[in-house]
Design a protein around this motif. Structure first.
Motif, PDB file in Angstrom:
ATOM      1  N   ASN A  87       8.609  -1.856  -3.313  1.00 48.61           N
ATOM      2  CA  ASN A  87       8.143   0.027  -2.912  1.00 48.61           C
ATOM      3  C   ASN A  87       7.043  -0.177  -2.309  1.00 48.61           C
ATOM      4  OD1 ASN A  87       9.097   0.857  -5.515  1.00 48.61           O
ATOM      5  ND2 ASN A  87       6.819  -0.130  -7.127  1.00 48.61           N
ATOM      6  N   LEU A  88       6.769  -1.784  -1.518  1.00 50.44           N
ATOM      7  CA  LEU A  88       5.882  -1.367  -0.845  1.00 50.44           C
ATOM      8  C   LEU A  88       6.621  -1.133   0.878  1.00 50.44           C
ATOM      9  CD1 LEU A  88       3.026  -1.924   0.222  1.00 50.44           C
ATOM     10  CD2 LEU A  88       2.999  -4.240  -0.201  1.00 50.44           C
ATOM     11  N   GLY A  89       8.297  -2.384   0.680  1.00 52.28           N
ATOM     12  CA  GLY A  89       9.189  -2.594   1.734  1.00 52.28           C
ATOM     13  C   GLY A  89       9.852  -0.502   1.884  1.00 52.28           C
ATOM     14  N   GLY A  90       9.261  -0.148   1.049  1.00 50.86           N
ATOM     15  CA  GLY A  90      10.348   1.353   0.738  1.00 50.86           C
ATOM     16  C   GLY A  90       8.543   1.949   1.576  1.00 50.86           C
ATOM     17  N   TRP A  91       7.779   2.199   1.991  1.00 54.07           N
ATOM     18  CA  TRP A  91       6.506   2.906   2.293  1.00 54.07           C
ATOM     19  C   TRP A  91       6.896   2.242   3.461  1.00 54.07           C
ATOM     20  CZ3 TRP A  91       2.619   1.375   4.777  1.00 54.07           C
ATOM     21  CH2 TRP A  91       1.507   2.214   5.322  1.00 54.07           C
ATOM     22  N   ALA A  92       6.938   1.536   3.561  1.00 61.11           N
ATOM     23  CA  ALA A  92       7.002   1.054   5.087  1.00 61.11           C
ATOM     24  C   ALA A  92       7.841   1.945   5.756  1.00 61.11           C
ATOM     25  CB  ALA A  92       6.990  -0.806   5.048  1.00 61.11           C
ATOM     26  N   VAL A  93       9.436   1.699   5.101  1.00 63.74           N
ATOM     27  CA  VAL A  93      10.466   2.698   6.012  1.00 63.74           C
ATOM     28  C   VAL A  93      10.427   3.936   6.097  1.00 63.74           C
ATOM     29  CG1 VAL A  93      13.407   3.152   5.374  1.00 63.74           C
ATOM     30  CG2 VAL A  93      11.686   0.661   5.150  1.00 63.74           C
ATOM     31  N   THR A  94       9.432   4.681   4.887  1.00 69.66           N
ATOM     32  CA  THR A  94       9.560   5.646   5.130  1.00 69.66           C
ATOM     33  C   THR A  94       8.455   6.381   5.979  1.00 69.66           C
ATOM     34  OG1 THR A  94       9.397   6.095   2.196  1.00 69.66           O
ATOM     35  CG2 THR A  94       8.151   7.730   3.734  1.00 69.66           C
ATOM     36  N   VAL A 146      -5.322  -6.861   2.813  1.00 68.04           N
ATOM     37  CA  VAL A 146      -3.711  -7.809   2.793  1.00 68.04           C
ATOM     38  C   VAL A 146      -2.720  -7.754   3.976  1.00 68.04           C
ATOM     39  CG1 VAL A 146      -2.156  -9.106   1.558  1.00 68.04           C
ATOM     40  CG2 VAL A 146      -4.000  -8.946   0.349  1.00 68.04           C
ATOM     41  N   LYS A 147      -2.449  -8.340   4.983  1.00 68.08           N
ATOM     42  CA  LYS A 147      -1.563  -8.541   6.057  1.00 68.08           C
ATOM     43  C   LYS A 147      -0.490  -8.857   5.771  1.00 68.08           C
ATOM     44  CE  LYS A 147      -1.066  -8.476  10.534  1.00 68.08           C
ATOM     45  NZ  LYS A 147      -1.710  -8.937  12.044  1.00 68.08           N
ATOM     46  N   TYR A 148       1.069  -7.872   5.198  1.00 68.29           N
ATOM     47  CA  TYR A 148       2.164  -8.242   5.288  1.00 68.29           C
ATOM     48  C   TYR A 148       3.108  -8.059   6.507  1.00 68.29           C
ATOM     49  CZ  TYR A 148       1.211  -7.671   0.249  1.00 68.29           C
ATOM     50  OH  TYR A 148       0.542  -7.196  -0.991  1.00 68.29           O
ATOM     51  N   HIS A 149       4.183  -9.003   6.041  1.00 67.04           N
ATOM     52  CA  HIS A 149       5.227  -9.210   6.973  1.00 67.04           C
ATOM     53  C   HIS A 149       6.656  -9.228   5.590  1.00 67.04           C
ATOM     54  CE1 HIS A 149       8.463 -10.995   9.662  1.00 67.04           C
ATOM     55  NE2 HIS A 149       8.315 -10.445  10.030  1.00 67.04           N
ATOM     56  N   PHE A 150       7.419  -8.849   6.757  1.00 69.84           N
ATOM     57  CA  PHE A 150       8.414  -8.148   5.844  1.00 69.84           C
ATOM     58  C   PHE A 150       9.877  -7.952   7.087  1.00 69.84           C
ATOM     59  CE2 PHE A 150       5.599  -5.459   2.417  1.00 69.84           C
ATOM     60  CZ  PHE A 150       5.703  -6.943   1.456  1.00 69.84           C
ATOM     61  N   ALA A 179       8.705  -5.662   9.604  1.00 64.89           N
ATOM     62  CA  ALA A 179       7.969  -4.625   9.270  1.00 64.89           C
ATOM     63  C   ALA A 179       6.399  -5.635   8.848  1.00 64.89           C
ATOM     64  CB  ALA A 179       7.828  -3.628   8.174  1.00 64.89           C
ATOM     65  N   GLU A 180       5.473  -4.772   9.793  1.00 65.41           N
ATOM     66  CA  GLU A 180       4.433  -5.443   9.226  1.00 65.41           C
ATOM     67  C   GLU A 180       3.161  -4.174   8.954  1.00 65.41           C
ATOM     68  OE1 GLU A 180       0.659  -7.647  12.049  1.00 65.41           O
ATOM     69  OE2 GLU A 180       3.365  -9.017  11.919  1.00 65.41           O
ATOM     70  N   LEU A 181       2.870  -4.410   8.185  1.00 61.64           N
ATOM     71  CA  LEU A 181       1.244  -3.234   7.549  1.00 61.64           C
ATOM     72  C   LEU A 181       0.387  -4.126   6.655  1.00 61.64           C
ATOM     73  CD1 LEU A 181       1.964  -2.991   3.967  1.00 61.64           C
ATOM     74  CD2 LEU A 181       4.103  -2.816   5.053  1.00 61.64           C
ATOM     75  N   ILE A 182      -0.527  -2.994   6.859  1.00 58.73           N
ATOM     76  CA  ILE A 182      -1.744  -3.659   5.605  1.00 58.73           C
ATOM     77  C   ILE A 182      -1.823  -2.732   4.960  1.00 58.73           C
ATOM     78  CG2 ILE A 182      -3.940  -3.703   5.790  1.00 58.73           C
ATOM     79  CD1 ILE A 182      -3.799  -4.271   8.818  1.00 58.73           C
ATOM     80  N   GLU A 183      -1.986  -3.707   3.657  1.00 56.17           N
ATOM     81  CA  GLU A 183      -2.401  -3.142   2.055  1.00 56.17           C
ATOM     82  C   GLU A 183      -3.863  -3.100   1.973  1.00 56.17           C
ATOM     83  OE1 GLU A 183      -2.376  -0.768  -0.414  1.00 56.17           O
ATOM     84  OE2 GLU A 183       0.514  -1.910  -1.057  1.00 56.17           O
ATOM     85  N   GLY A 184      -4.175  -2.424   2.206  1.00 55.74           N
ATOM     86  CA  GLY A 184      -5.868  -1.840   2.075  1.00 55.74           C
ATOM     87  C   GLY A 184      -5.840  -0.204   2.070  1.00 55.74           C
ATOM     88  N   LYS A 187      -2.024   0.284   6.003  1.00 51.27           N
ATOM     89  CA  LYS A 187      -1.083   1.399   7.429  1.00 51.27           C
ATOM     90  C   LYS A 187      -0.025   0.640   7.689  1.00 51.27           C
ATOM     91  CE  LYS A 187      -3.333   0.752  12.112  1.00 51.27           C
ATOM     92  NZ  LYS A 187      -4.244   0.575  12.644  1.00 51.27           N
ATOM     93  N   LEU A 188       0.976   1.485   8.433  1.00 56.50           N
ATOM     94  CA  LEU A 188       2.351   0.359   9.188  1.00 56.50           C
ATOM     95  C   LEU A 188       1.328   0.190  10.947  1.00 56.50           C
ATOM     96  CD1 LEU A 188       5.163  -0.092   8.769  1.00 56.50           C
ATOM     97  CD2 LEU A 188       5.389   1.660  10.001  1.00 56.50           C
ATOM     98  N   ILE A 189       1.952  -1.115  10.754  1.00 60.86           N
ATOM     99  CA  ILE A 189       1.060  -1.100  11.847  1.00 60.86           C
ATOM    100  C   ILE A 189       2.569  -2.113  13.303  1.00 60.86           C
ATOM    101  CG2 ILE A 189       0.189  -3.899  13.434  1.00 60.86           C
ATOM    102  CD1 ILE A 189      -1.063  -4.303  10.917  1.00 60.86           C
ATOM    103  N   SER A 190       3.735  -2.442  12.212  1.00 65.18           N
ATOM    104  CA  SER A 190       4.810  -2.430  13.757  1.00 65.18           C
ATOM    105  C   SER A 190       6.049  -2.167  12.444  1.00 65.18           C
ATOM    106  CB  SER A 190       4.755  -3.434  14.217  1.00 65.18           C
ATOM    107  OG  SER A 190       4.801  -4.746  13.496  1.00 65.18           O
ATOM    108  N   PHE A 191       6.470  -1.517  13.028  1.00 66.22           N
ATOM    109  CA  PHE A 191       8.331  -1.683  12.468  1.00 66.22           C
ATOM    110  C   PHE A 191       9.012  -2.060  14.394  1.00 66.22           C
ATOM    111  CE2 PHE A 191      12.174   0.082  10.148  1.00 66.22           C
ATOM    112  CZ  PHE A 191      12.341  -0.298   8.841  1.00 66.22           C
ATOM    113  N   ALA A 192      10.025  -2.865  13.966  1.00 68.90           N
ATOM    114  CA  ALA A 192      11.002  -2.347  14.819  1.00 68.90           C
ATOM    115  C   ALA A 192      12.297  -3.847  14.322  1.00 68.90           C
ATOM    116  CB  ALA A 192      10.728  -3.542  16.121  1.00 68.90           C
TER     117      ALA A 192
END
Length: 116
Positions: free
Chosen positions: A45-52, A79-83, A99-104, A108-113
């Motif tokens: 779900n977190l990965g899906g949110w990052a794409v959205t 928590v910071k995630y890299h997927f 994708a790099e994001l912060i779950e807090g 927040k989506l930090i980067s996506f490439a």
């Protein structure tokens, strides 16, 4: 005498700093999210949110498929995630994305490439 006391205090502070270093959030190690754990709904779900979120910014029509792999880094209040995410582009071709994001609060989506 004062110089000796100052040197002694400096030595004590130095020893304490070496033995008990101050740890910042950037110094926390990354922890791999392995095997079946990455398939859990929370990570997917977190990965899906990052794409959205990426699509909201880039308007490129990516479609989330799955989180392929990941790692996490505990911060002080989040928590910071890299997927590595598998997604379909507008042509229907599968690609890998970092994708790099912060779950807090807030998330927040930090980067996506596109992954190399």
């Amino acid at each position: 005498m004062r110089t000796s006391i100052r040197l002694l205090l400096l030595a004590i502070v130095t020893i304490v700093a070496v033995v008990y270093p101050v740890t910042t959030s950037a110094q926390q190690p990354w922890q791999k999210i392995d095997g079946e754990e990455i398939d859990r709904p929370f990570y997917q779900n977190l990965g899906g949110w990052a794409v959205t979120e990426h699509v909201k910014q880039a308007h490129d029509g990516l479609k989330f498929n799955k989180v392929f792999s990941g790692e996490r880094q505990d911060l002080s209040t989040s928590v910071k995630y890299h997927f590595v995410i598998i997604a379909l582009n507008g042509d229907g071709k599968t690609g890998r994305y970092d994708a790099e994001l912060i779950e807090g609060n807030p998330r927040k989506l930090i980067s996506f490439a596109l992954a190399n």
